[in-house]
Design a protein around this motif. Structure first.
Motif, PDB file in Angstrom:
ATOM      1  N   SER A 161      13.789  -1.525   5.516  1.00  0.00           N
ATOM      2  CA  SER A 161      12.677  -1.195   4.607  1.00  0.00           C
ATOM      3  C   SER A 161      12.051   0.082   5.132  1.00  0.00           C
ATOM      4  CB  SER A 161      11.596  -2.272   4.649  1.00  0.00           C
ATOM      5  OG  SER A 161      12.019  -3.446   4.042  1.00  0.00           O
ATOM      6  N   HIS A 162      11.933   1.094   4.278  1.00  0.00           N
ATOM      7  CA  HIS A 162      11.351   2.351   4.755  1.00  0.00           C
ATOM      8  C   HIS A 162       9.906   2.129   5.207  1.00  0.00           C
ATOM      9  CE1 HIS A 162      10.633   6.511   5.357  1.00  0.00           C
ATOM     10  NE2 HIS A 162       9.810   6.639   4.334  1.00  0.00           N
ATOM     11  N   LYS A 163       9.635   2.485   6.448  1.00  0.00           N
ATOM     12  CA  LYS A 163       8.318   2.317   7.098  1.00  0.00           C
ATOM     13  C   LYS A 163       7.826   0.874   7.098  1.00  0.00           C
ATOM     14  CE  LYS A 163       6.414   6.946   6.706  1.00  0.00           C
ATOM     15  NZ  LYS A 163       5.409   7.801   6.068  1.00  0.00           N
ATOM     16  N   GLY A 164       8.692  -0.047   6.735  1.00  0.00           N
ATOM     17  CA  GLY A 164       8.289  -1.456   6.726  1.00  0.00           C
ATOM     18  C   GLY A 164       7.386  -1.841   5.563  1.00  0.00           C
ATOM     19  N   ILE A 165       7.155  -0.890   4.651  1.00  0.00           N
ATOM     20  CA  ILE A 165       6.212  -1.148   3.540  1.00  0.00           C
ATOM     21  C   ILE A 165       6.802  -2.159   2.560  1.00  0.00           C
ATOM     22  CG2 ILE A 165       5.038  -0.112   1.544  1.00  0.00           C
ATOM     23  CD1 ILE A 165       5.124   2.558   3.218  1.00  0.00           C
ATOM     24  N   SER A 166       6.029  -3.163   2.213  1.00  0.00           N
ATOM     25  CA  SER A 166       6.470  -4.143   1.213  1.00  0.00           C
ATOM     26  C   SER A 166       5.270  -4.676   0.451  1.00  0.00           C
ATOM     27  CB  SER A 166       7.228  -5.273   1.892  1.00  0.00           C
ATOM     28  OG  SER A 166       7.780  -6.128   0.919  1.00  0.00           O
ATOM     29  N   HIS A 167       5.527  -5.445  -0.602  1.00  0.00           N
ATOM     30  CA  HIS A 167       4.456  -5.942  -1.479  1.00  0.00           C
ATOM     31  C   HIS A 167       3.617  -4.777  -1.963  1.00  0.00           C
ATOM     32  CE1 HIS A 167       4.514 -10.429  -0.091  1.00  0.00           C
ATOM     33  NE2 HIS A 167       5.666 -10.008  -0.531  1.00  0.00           N
ATOM     34  N   SER A 168       4.257  -3.733  -2.337  1.00  0.00           N
ATOM     35  CA  SER A 168       3.603  -2.478  -2.705  1.00  0.00           C
ATOM     36  C   SER A 168       4.560  -1.670  -3.571  1.00  0.00           C
ATOM     37  CB  SER A 168       3.298  -1.690  -1.419  1.00  0.00           C
ATOM     38  OG  SER A 168       3.289  -0.297  -1.659  1.00  0.00           O
ATOM     39  N   PRO A 169       4.027  -0.869  -4.501  1.00  0.00           N
ATOM     40  CA  PRO A 169       4.907   0.016  -5.284  1.00  0.00           C
ATOM     41  C   PRO A 169       5.665   0.998  -4.385  1.00  0.00           C
ATOM     42  CG  PRO A 169       2.729  -0.123  -6.281  1.00  0.00           C
ATOM     43  CD  PRO A 169       2.623  -0.779  -4.936  1.00  0.00           C
ATOM     44  N   TYR A 170       5.184   1.190  -3.149  1.00  0.00           N
ATOM     45  CA  TYR A 170       5.843   2.139  -2.238  1.00  0.00           C
ATOM     46  C   TYR A 170       7.005   1.526  -1.453  1.00  0.00           C
ATOM     47  CZ  TYR A 170       1.835   4.979  -3.384  1.00  0.00           C
ATOM     48  OH  TYR A 170       0.891   5.691  -4.074  1.00  0.00           O
ATOM     49  N   GLU A 171       7.277   0.272  -1.693  1.00  0.00           N
ATOM     50  CA  GLU A 171       8.439  -0.391  -1.093  1.00  0.00           C
ATOM     51  C   GLU A 171       9.679   0.453  -1.393  1.00  0.00           C
ATOM     52  OE1 GLU A 171       8.461  -4.950  -1.486  1.00  0.00           O
ATOM     53  OE2 GLU A 171      10.002  -4.274  -2.872  1.00  0.00           O
ATOM     54  N   GLU A 226      21.454 -15.129   1.623  1.00  0.00           N
ATOM     55  CA  GLU A 226      20.414 -14.310   1.000  1.00  0.00           C
ATOM     56  C   GLU A 226      20.403 -12.926   1.636  1.00  0.00           C
ATOM     57  OE1 GLU A 226      16.392 -15.804   1.443  1.00  0.00           O
ATOM     58  OE2 GLU A 226      15.681 -14.639  -0.279  1.00  0.00           O
ATOM     59  N   LEU A 227      20.502 -11.930   0.778  1.00  0.00           N
ATOM     60  CA  LEU A 227      20.367 -10.543   1.203  1.00  0.00           C
ATOM     61  C   LEU A 227      18.955 -10.123   0.812  1.00  0.00           C
ATOM     62  CD1 LEU A 227      22.381  -8.584   2.486  1.00  0.00           C
ATOM     63  CD2 LEU A 227      23.097  -7.878   0.208  1.00  0.00           C
ATOM     64  N   HIS A 228      18.222  -9.534   1.746  1.00  0.00           N
ATOM     65  CA  HIS A 228      16.806  -9.233   1.479  1.00  0.00           C
ATOM     66  C   HIS A 228      16.427  -7.958   2.221  1.00  0.00           C
ATOM     67  CE1 HIS A 228      12.535 -10.056   0.709  1.00  0.00           C
ATOM     68  NE2 HIS A 228      12.916 -11.062  -0.079  1.00  0.00           N
ATOM     69  N   ILE A 229      15.418  -7.274   1.730  1.00  0.00           N
ATOM     70  CA  ILE A 229      14.881  -6.152   2.517  1.00  0.00           C
ATOM     71  C   ILE A 229      14.107  -6.728   3.711  1.00  0.00           C
ATOM     72  CG2 ILE A 229      14.773  -4.518   0.603  1.00  0.00           C
ATOM     73  CD1 ILE A 229      11.710  -5.178   0.459  1.00  0.00           C
ATOM     74  N   GLU A 230      14.075  -5.945   4.812  1.00  0.00           N
ATOM     75  CA  GLU A 230      13.473  -6.475   6.044  1.00  0.00           C
ATOM     76  C   GLU A 230      11.971  -6.721   5.918  1.00  0.00           C
ATOM     77  OE1 GLU A 230      13.631  -3.849   9.437  1.00  0.00           O
ATOM     78  OE2 GLU A 230      12.332  -5.181  10.584  1.00  0.00           O
ATOM     79  N   GLN A 231      11.284  -5.883   5.150  1.00  0.00           N
ATOM     80  CA  GLN A 231       9.811  -5.939   5.053  1.00  0.00           C
ATOM     81  C   GLN A 231       9.166  -5.705   6.417  1.00  0.00           C
ATOM     82  OE1 GLN A 231       9.832  -9.880   2.835  1.00  0.00           O
ATOM     83  NE2 GLN A 231       8.430  -8.732   1.533  1.00  0.00           N
ATOM     84  N   GLY A 232       9.914  -5.042   7.282  1.00  0.00           N
ATOM     85  CA  GLY A 232       9.413  -4.658   8.596  1.00  0.00           C
ATOM     86  C   GLY A 232      10.081  -3.335   8.938  1.00  0.00           C
ATOM     87  N   GLU A 233       9.758  -2.784  10.099  1.00  0.00           N
ATOM     88  CA  GLU A 233      10.196  -1.434  10.424  1.00  0.00           C
ATOM     89  C   GLU A 233      11.262  -1.405  11.518  1.00  0.00           C
ATOM     90  OE1 GLU A 233       7.533   2.629  10.981  1.00  0.00           O
ATOM     91  OE2 GLU A 233       6.578   0.667  11.134  1.00  0.00           O
ATOM     92  N   VAL A 234      11.681  -2.587  11.945  1.00  0.00           N
ATOM     93  CA  VAL A 234      12.531  -2.655  13.134  1.00  0.00           C
ATOM     94  C   VAL A 234      13.885  -1.956  12.905  1.00  0.00           C
ATOM     95  CG1 VAL A 234      13.719  -4.206  14.738  1.00  0.00           C
ATOM     96  CG2 VAL A 234      11.396  -4.749  13.964  1.00  0.00           C
ATOM     97  N   LEU A 235      14.570  -2.279  11.826  1.00  0.00           N
ATOM     98  CA  LEU A 235      15.900  -1.693  11.586  1.00  0.00           C
ATOM     99  C   LEU A 235      15.815  -0.174  11.458  1.00  0.00           C
ATOM    100  CD1 LEU A 235      17.365  -4.315   9.058  1.00  0.00           C
ATOM    101  CD2 LEU A 235      17.883  -4.082  11.504  1.00  0.00           C
ATOM    102  N   GLU A 236      14.841   0.292  10.693  1.00  0.00           N
ATOM    103  CA  GLU A 236      14.710   1.740  10.508  1.00  0.00           C
ATOM    104  C   GLU A 236      14.438   2.446  11.833  1.00  0.00           C
ATOM    105  OE1 GLU A 236      12.945   3.914   6.901  1.00  0.00           O
ATOM    106  OE2 GLU A 236      11.267   3.879   8.296  1.00  0.00           O
ATOM    107  N   ARG A 237      13.483   1.920  12.600  1.00  0.00           N
ATOM    108  CA  ARG A 237      13.128   2.552  13.874  1.00  0.00           C
ATOM    109  C   ARG A 237      14.309   2.551  14.842  1.00  0.00           C
ATOM    110  NH1 ARG A 237       7.252   2.317  16.487  1.00  0.00           N
ATOM    111  NH2 ARG A 237       5.974   2.013  14.654  1.00  0.00           N
ATOM    112  N   GLU A 238      15.106   1.479  14.801  1.00  0.00           N
ATOM    113  CA  GLU A 238      16.200   1.370  15.760  1.00  0.00           C
ATOM    114  C   GLU A 238      17.514   1.914  15.193  1.00  0.00           C
ATOM    115  OE1 GLU A 238      16.448  -2.480  17.567  1.00  0.00           O
ATOM    116  OE2 GLU A 238      14.357  -2.420  18.247  1.00  0.00           O
ATOM    117  N   GLY A 239      17.476   2.443  13.986  1.00  0.00           N
ATOM    118  CA  GLY A 239      18.668   3.064  13.395  1.00  0.00           C
ATOM    119  C   GLY A 239      19.800   2.082  13.102  1.00  0.00           C
ATOM    120  N   LYS A 240      19.450   0.848  12.722  1.00  0.00           N
ATOM    121  CA  LYS A 240      20.464  -0.155  12.383  1.00  0.00           C
ATOM    122  C   LYS A 240      20.559  -0.283  10.857  1.00  0.00           C
ATOM    123  CE  LYS A 240      20.491  -1.498  16.780  1.00  0.00           C
ATOM    124  NZ  LYS A 240      21.566  -1.109  17.713  1.00  0.00           N
ATOM    125  N   SER A 241      21.765  -0.588  10.366  1.00  0.00           N
ATOM    126  CA  SER A 241      21.958  -0.719   8.915  1.00  0.00           C
ATOM    127  C   SER A 241      21.727  -2.138   8.423  1.00  0.00           C
ATOM    128  CB  SER A 241      23.372  -0.295   8.532  1.00  0.00           C
ATOM    129  OG  SER A 241      23.571   1.052   8.893  1.00  0.00           O
TER     130      SER A 241
END
Lengths: 415, 415
Positions: free
Chosen positions: B382-392, B194-209
């Motif tokens: 996930s940008h800023k970890g935002i999920s379950h939202s139109p801003y995902e 399963e490939l999924h968005i993180e729904q958290g901010e860890v990858l973005e903050r740490e610069g991981k793909s």
């Protein structure tokens, strides 16, 4: 002839009968009392008290907002007036004693004095104040505030009850607010004496019969809003959160801790809280809670609130959240009259009745009168401190001790 | 021929088009997506995916609960199946990526592989799982749970949505639950990816793909009820109170403090609270709050909850209040397949793509498959970890890196 020589007799039975009699107007299904301002039950109660006043030989009259007075005119020309009583209205499903006891006690006391000692030197008036609780309209102390001249028709113009009935309309329908009766503002008062149940547990726990109130505490009420950031409960590490709930919990902890450190008499309560979005797996974005702070010394109150605010800043900053305070009530402490209190204390000491000089943590009509004329507030014990409830209870022997004291105080002041 | 030699071209445009295409089924006014199980929007989305599967040369079919599969049959006789995909349903007004990305990625990857490398050795199936979110009926993981055989029709017999529509009725109206399609339970799966968005901010903050998930955390959820005693905010000294709010604040403080001390990975959230009677000048009698605790190690979770419970006993006893815990969710941590993860890690290391081995703090279909067959869950930021939202939002270049990885992993596993 001194007051001590004629012992009031048969008070016991009379008190019990009168408590049940007054509680019968607005009796609720759960054996409580609901007597909201200007309601049919309220009107019936005032009319019954009016009749009783006249049977006791007092001249009964209303003022234009619906306060009811029973006057025993003094022998002296242009005599000033000793006012004594409490409020006739109740909260929804309230008890039989809150307010009612002060009216019953005053009726019994003045009837007794008139019967045994004839007309006083000064005027004595029993008052059945129309409103104190604020439980029908968003307005408290309408009765005492009108007499003191700090409330007027302008304050009630836009008020409505929960059914949408305007305050003005309800007042008119009950026969008031039409200029038919004298204006409520009084300039002839010598002092006001209120006998009331404690609505707290201090007297009962300490085994005292009477509380002589030195101050009614000042109250500040705030809404505290903590703003954080909503985030996923699973994917947001603890260190990155802006958790409004975690912040609020720490603020409340610090508030309580500081209260205990500041003064044994200072009390603070967080009674209300709301959370957004209030979902178990979402970190709260916003938490709002109420903060009720009371103390008898305005300076202590002020310094405490300043110190709490400083702490709140430090804590929210640590949590990367923000807070705002909305101060929606700021009532200053009110000092009761030392001179009138002294009369009570001397009588109690002389008779060996255990009493306590204390502050009142609750507001009462005395708090309004106290800003306007010498005022004395006297407490009798409340069983377990329960009030605003059908379970409100004070033993008849405690009610009687209060009335015996009131008789003697009124005698010293008016005869 | 190795996979590295043919570079997938023009993925960028194709990804963006497909995200918008799938989001068009159930698009909300706020530019979010609402695709609840068995709704018209859900049906339209499944039918569109079905058509797309067939255009890509896959054999599309449903199972009896509405999971949609697109099969690329392997050349080997009696080959096992590599399953890849995610869920088609969304929360109300959710984003374009949650679930949808896993389906789109699988479609693109399998289409690419078939086009460039022909039929695989093992079967590959793209799956569009019918339900994961639990946002229409009080039931989560209906799709994956049915395939794994841990959910059955017996579990949904009495469930209704907010409009009172029975689960069974909604399923029938969408054409499922009638035995027309094969039973969902599968016995032929080699693994699930399963490939999924993180729904958290860890990858973005740490610069991981890419995030390679080692465990999906265990979750325990409780309702904590604190029972104190209502009393007057003004007349009850601090030392005599049985304050449910003061107690709750201290419990929450200690819970958070303990979480930080226990493990950097442990998270705990108090998202919900209710107060009785919730009046600013009454000491709360009862405070109930939710407690959500997550960690990837069952032993750590267990010991933490035991320790918290002990602390709660000490604190409530100090406050003369009582507490009770109601444990309404207890999901064990689920380990992902190290062998499949290793394939991803080798590819990412070889290609110099920054990635992170991490746990998933959120639940996913992989958590159900992981109890049943080797499973690998891969995250994109996930940008800023935002999920379950139109801003995902996830950047297309990040979506593409995930798909490139999926192509290579599927190649290694199935060709």
């Amino acid at each position: 002839m001194g007051i001590g020589e004629k012992k009031p007799l048969a008070l016991f039975t009379q008190i019990e009968e009168m408590v049940e009699w007054l509680a019968s107007f607005g009796k609720s299904q759960s054996n409580g009392v609901t007597r909201q301002l200007y309601s049919k039950e309220w009107q019936a109660a005032q009319q019954a008290v009016e009749k009783r006043m006249e049977e006791a030989g007092l001249r009964a009259y209303y003022d234009d907002v619906g306060n009811l007075f029973g006057r025993l005119a003094g022998r002296q020309e242009n005599a000033s007036t000793i006012l004594t009583g409490s409020h006739i209205d109740t909260v929804i499903d309230g008890g039989k004693y809150d307010g009612a006891y002060g009216i019953i006690a005053s009726l019994i006391a003045v009837e007794y004095l008139y019967k045994h000692y004839g007309l006083p030197r000064k005027n004595i008036e029993v008052v059945s104040l129309c409103e104190e609780e604020g439980s029908r309209f968003p307005m408290t102390y309408w009765g005492s505030g009108s007499i003191a001249g700090i409330k007027s028709f302008a304050d009630i113009q836009d008020l409505k009850d929960a059914n949408g009935t305007p305050f003005v309309e309800a007042m008119r329908q009950a026969g008031f607010g039409q200029g038919k009766y004298p204006q409520p503002r009084r300039a002839d008062l010598d002092c006001f004496i209120e006998l009331h149940i404690e609505q707290g547990e201090v007297l009962e726990r300490e085994g005292k019969s009477i509380g002589v109130v030195s101050h009614i505490v000042g109250q500040r009420r705030y809404n505290v809003t903590v703003m954080g950031e909503s985030n996923h409960a699973g994917t947001t590490p603890m260190g990155w959160r802006k958790d409004a709930m975690h912040t609020a919990a720490e603020l409340i902890q610090v508030l309580m801790q500081k209260a205990k450190e500041t003064s044994p008499e200072l009390v603070t309560t967080v009674g209300q809280m709301s959370v957004e979005p209030n979902i178990s797996n979402v970190i709260p974005r916003k938490v709002t809670f109420s903060m009720d702070i009371r103390h008898s010394d305005e300076q202590v109150l002020f310094e405490f609130c300043e110190a709490v605010c400083k702490e709140f800043k430090l804590i929210t900053s640590k949590h990367h959240t923000e807070f705002s305070l909305y101060n929606w009530m700021n009532e200053k402490p009110v000092k009761m009259c030392e001179k009138v209190n002294k009369i009570s204390e001397s009588i109690l000491e002389r008779e060996g009745i255990p009493f306590k000089k204390m502050t009142s943590g609750a507001g009462h009509d005395s708090q309004v009168f106290g800003q306007f004329c010498p005022t004395s507030l006297l407490f009798v014990p409340s069983h377990k401190g329960i009030s605003h409830s059908p379970y409100e209870f004070t033993r008849t022997e405690d009610l009687e001790k209060g009335i015996q004291l009131l008789i003697k105080v009124l005698y010293e002041l008016a005869y």
